[in-house]
Scaffold this motif. Structure first.
Motif, PDB file in Angstrom:
ATOM      1  N   ARG A  36      45.605  37.540  38.723  1.00 34.20           N
ATOM      2  CA  ARG A  36      46.937  37.176  37.962  1.00 34.20           C
ATOM      3  C   ARG A  36      47.624  36.049  38.378  1.00 34.20           C
ATOM      4  N   MET A  37      47.701  35.982  39.737  1.00 36.49           N
ATOM      5  CA  MET A  37      48.222  34.639  40.463  1.00 36.49           C
ATOM      6  C   MET A  37      47.624  33.326  40.089  1.00 36.49           C
ATOM      7  N   LEU A  38      46.080  33.469  40.132  1.00 41.34           N
ATOM      8  CA  LEU A  38      45.646  32.235  40.205  1.00 41.34           C
ATOM      9  C   LEU A  38      45.145  31.785  39.017  1.00 41.34           C
ATOM     10  N   LYS A  39      45.348  30.606  38.480  1.00 39.62           N
ATOM     11  CA  LYS A  39      44.987  29.923  37.039  1.00 39.62           C
ATOM     12  C   LYS A  39      43.489  29.810  36.898  1.00 39.62           C
ATOM     13  N   ASN A  40      42.903  29.081  38.100  1.00 41.91           N
ATOM     14  CA  ASN A  40      41.570  28.864  37.975  1.00 41.91           C
ATOM     15  C   ASN A  40      40.541  30.226  38.295  1.00 41.91           C
ATOM     16  N   LYS A  41      40.446  30.811  37.455  1.00 42.80           N
ATOM     17  CA  LYS A  41      39.496  32.187  37.568  1.00 42.80           C
ATOM     18  C   LYS A  41      38.380  31.977  38.282  1.00 42.80           C
ATOM     19  N   GLU A  42      37.818  30.790  38.417  1.00 44.40           N
ATOM     20  CA  GLU A  42      36.307  30.680  38.645  1.00 44.40           C
ATOM     21  C   GLU A  42      36.306  30.948  40.438  1.00 44.40           C
ATOM     22  N   ASP A  43      37.673  30.586  40.943  1.00 45.95           N
ATOM     23  CA  ASP A  43      37.721  30.593  42.229  1.00 45.95           C
ATOM     24  C   ASP A  43      38.222  32.167  42.929  1.00 45.95           C
ATOM     25  N   VAL A  44      38.579  33.031  42.087  1.00 43.67           N
ATOM     26  CA  VAL A  44      39.151  34.147  42.367  1.00 43.67           C
ATOM     27  C   VAL A  44      38.089  34.858  43.265  1.00 43.67           C
ATOM     28  N   GLU A  45      36.946  34.658  43.326  1.00 40.97           N
ATOM     29  CA  GLU A  45      35.971  35.634  43.928  1.00 40.97           C
ATOM     30  C   GLU A  45      35.910  34.878  45.342  1.00 40.97           C
ATOM     31  N   ASP A  46      35.841  33.839  45.455  1.00 45.37           N
ATOM     32  CA  ASP A  46      36.029  33.057  46.585  1.00 45.37           C
ATOM     33  C   ASP A  46      37.240  33.249  47.557  1.00 45.37           C
ATOM     34  N   ILE A  47      38.456  33.323  46.873  1.00 44.39           N
ATOM     35  CA  ILE A  47      39.514  33.717  47.558  1.00 44.39           C
ATOM     36  C   ILE A  47      39.628  35.008  47.817  1.00 44.39           C
ATOM     37  N   CYS A  48      38.859  35.955  47.179  1.00 48.01           N
ATOM     38  CA  CYS A  48      38.750  37.503  47.516  1.00 48.01           C
ATOM     39  C   CYS A  48      38.110  37.351  48.792  1.00 48.01           C
ATOM     40  N   GLN A  49      37.048  36.654  48.956  1.00 45.14           N
ATOM     41  CA  GLN A  49      36.253  36.652  50.063  1.00 45.14           C
ATOM     42  C   GLN A  49      37.206  36.190  51.349  1.00 45.14           C
ATOM     43  N   GLU A  50      37.812  35.163  50.929  1.00 46.76           N
ATOM     44  CA  GLU A  50      38.600  34.532  52.189  1.00 46.76           C
ATOM     45  C   GLU A  50      39.446  35.744  52.648  1.00 46.76           C
ATOM     46  N   VAL A  51      39.984  36.418  51.638  1.00 45.16           N
ATOM     47  CA  VAL A  51      41.283  37.313  52.027  1.00 45.16           C
ATOM     48  C   VAL A  51      40.522  38.506  53.317  1.00 45.16           C
ATOM     49  N   PHE A  52      39.555  38.844  52.646  1.00 43.08           N
ATOM     50  CA  PHE A  52      38.709  39.980  53.417  1.00 43.08           C
ATOM     51  C   PHE A  52      38.184  39.684  54.756  1.00 43.08           C
ATOM     52  N   ILE A  53      37.895  38.364  54.729  1.00 44.20           N
ATOM     53  CA  ILE A  53      37.645  37.729  56.339  1.00 44.20           C
ATOM     54  C   ILE A  53      38.943  37.539  57.104  1.00 44.20           C
ATOM     55  N   LYS A  54      39.872  37.221  56.479  1.00 46.08           N
ATOM     56  CA  LYS A  54      41.342  37.126  57.120  1.00 46.08           C
ATOM     57  C   LYS A  54      41.733  38.775  57.866  1.00 46.08           C
ATOM     58  N   VAL A  55      41.404  39.546  56.856  1.00 48.96           N
ATOM     59  CA  VAL A  55      41.582  41.087  57.238  1.00 48.96           C
ATOM     60  C   VAL A  55      40.818  41.516  58.401  1.00 48.96           C
ATOM     61  N   HIS A  56      39.586  40.836  58.218  1.00 49.39           N
ATOM     62  CA  HIS A  56      38.559  41.338  59.629  1.00 49.39           C
ATOM     63  C   HIS A  56      38.944  40.533  60.798  1.00 49.39           C
ATOM     64  N   LYS A  57      39.496  39.461  60.502  1.00 48.70           N
ATOM     65  CA  LYS A  57      39.813  38.703  61.767  1.00 48.70           C
ATOM     66  C   LYS A  57      41.141  39.250  62.436  1.00 48.70           C
ATOM     67  N   ASN A  58      42.205  39.580  61.491  1.00 45.48           N
ATOM     68  CA  ASN A  58      43.366  40.172  61.972  1.00 45.48           C
ATOM     69  C   ASN A  58      43.451  41.409  62.017  1.00 45.48           C
TER      70      ASN A  58
END
Lengths: 185, 134
Positions: A36-58
């Motif tokens: 919903r938040m991102l206009k560029n839908k092609e990047d959604v999966e990559d950002i999802c991955q980034e979120v979970f990497i941050k979750v793991h790190k923190n």
């Protein structure tokens, strides 16, 4: 049955299988917010991955003072905001002055085609809403967070969250009303 | 004139009041039904999802990053350790250097102790109280 505390405990002991279980549990939550938040839908999966990497790190900083879903949504929201500021080069403001004067413009050809289906039409209208409106709509209606939880996630005061949600729904209702009237004719 | 404002009608729906006992006038009931339909639509979960195997992909990415970090540390140590070893070996046979080193540490023992203790205190409070900025 998903036992949050046990899973977190296992992740802290470097159990990557436990982390995989956690990702499966929360991937839809993260995806719906970012989609919903991102206009560029092609990047959604990559950002999802980034979120979970941050979750793991923190994850070691998570103290069970809030719901785990609220904590993940908070990371997701802030990751999306950072992405929007950097990549989409959008002039992001937490409280944009013009937000109270937002109105839908007349329908473009794409919108007219999509009008065949009322759900698609409303979703397309939501995409046009200002970022803050569509974020609170998603967090409240799809992810079923309370006002207090949305305040915690977005760091917007509860009154502002309520105001954004009310106005977004009023705008959508007016458009939906017009659409259904035209359909009956 | 309508007795119920849009905000009040939205609140009624949020609190799920009136589902079985509508007490609204005709116009208000129309608004209520419109909002009800809107609530149903905006609350529908999207059909699009992440591809299957996404969780595995994330775990692989974490493993890859951990391995890379370990490799960087390992190869850095391989590069630095021989150099440090050479310096230590050279100075081990130099009694004057060892005496000088110990004397310097003893001279500034309060400062050295203060620095070490401060480091661990900062680490502790950083982990426990400092808010994480995503």
């Amino acid at each position: 049955m998903f036992n949050e505390k046990e899973i977190v405990h296992r992740i802290l002991k470097s159990d990557l299988y436990a982390f995989e279980v956690l990702v499966k549990q929360y991937e839809n939550l993260v995806f719906t917010i970012l989609n919903r938040m991102l206009k560029n839908k092609e990047d959604v999966e990559d950002i999802c991955q980034e979120v979970f990497i941050k979750v793991h790190k923190n994850i070691k900083t998570f103290q069970f003072q809030s719901k785990f879903s609220t904590w993940i949504a908070q990371i997701t929201y802030h990751t999306a905001i950072n992405y929007i500021k950097k990549k989409e080069k959008e002039r992001f403001q937490v409280y944009p002055k013009e937000i109270d004067h937002f109105y839908f413009t007349s329908d473009n050809p794409e919108a007219l085609t999509i009008k065949n289906n009322v759900t698609d039409y409303v979703n397309q209208l939501i995409e046009q809403l200002p970022l803050q409106y569509k974020t609170v709509i998603t967090l409240y209606h799809i992810n079923e967070f309370s006002y207090q939880e949305i305040e915690e996630i977005t760091q917007l005061p509860e009154g502002t969250v309520k105001g954004y949600l009310f106005r977004a729904r009023k705008l959508l209702k007016e458009k939906l009303e017009q659409y259904l009237k035209n359909e009956i004719r | 004139m309508k007795k119920w404002s849009d905000a009040e009608i939205q609140s009624l729906l949020e609190d799920e009041i009136l589902k079985n006992n509508p007490v609204l006038d005709h116009d208000e009931l129309e608004d209520y039904k419109m909002y009800q339909q809107l609530f149903d639509i905006v609350g529908t979960k999207p059909i699009a999802t992440l591809p299957g195997g996404f969780a595995k992909k994330v775990v692989h990415q974490i493993q890859y990053r951990q391995n890379r970090a370990n490799n960087v540390l390992f190869y850095s140590l391989i590069g630095i350790l021989p150099l440090l070893g050479m310096v230590v070996v050279e100075h081990l046979f130099d009694a004057a250097f060892l005496v000088g080193l110990i004397q310097t540490i003893l001279k500034f023992k309060a400062m050295v102790t203060f620095c070490v203790v401060s480091f661990f205190i900062i680490q502790y409070f950083d982990k426990r109280y400092i808010r994480v900025v995503w």
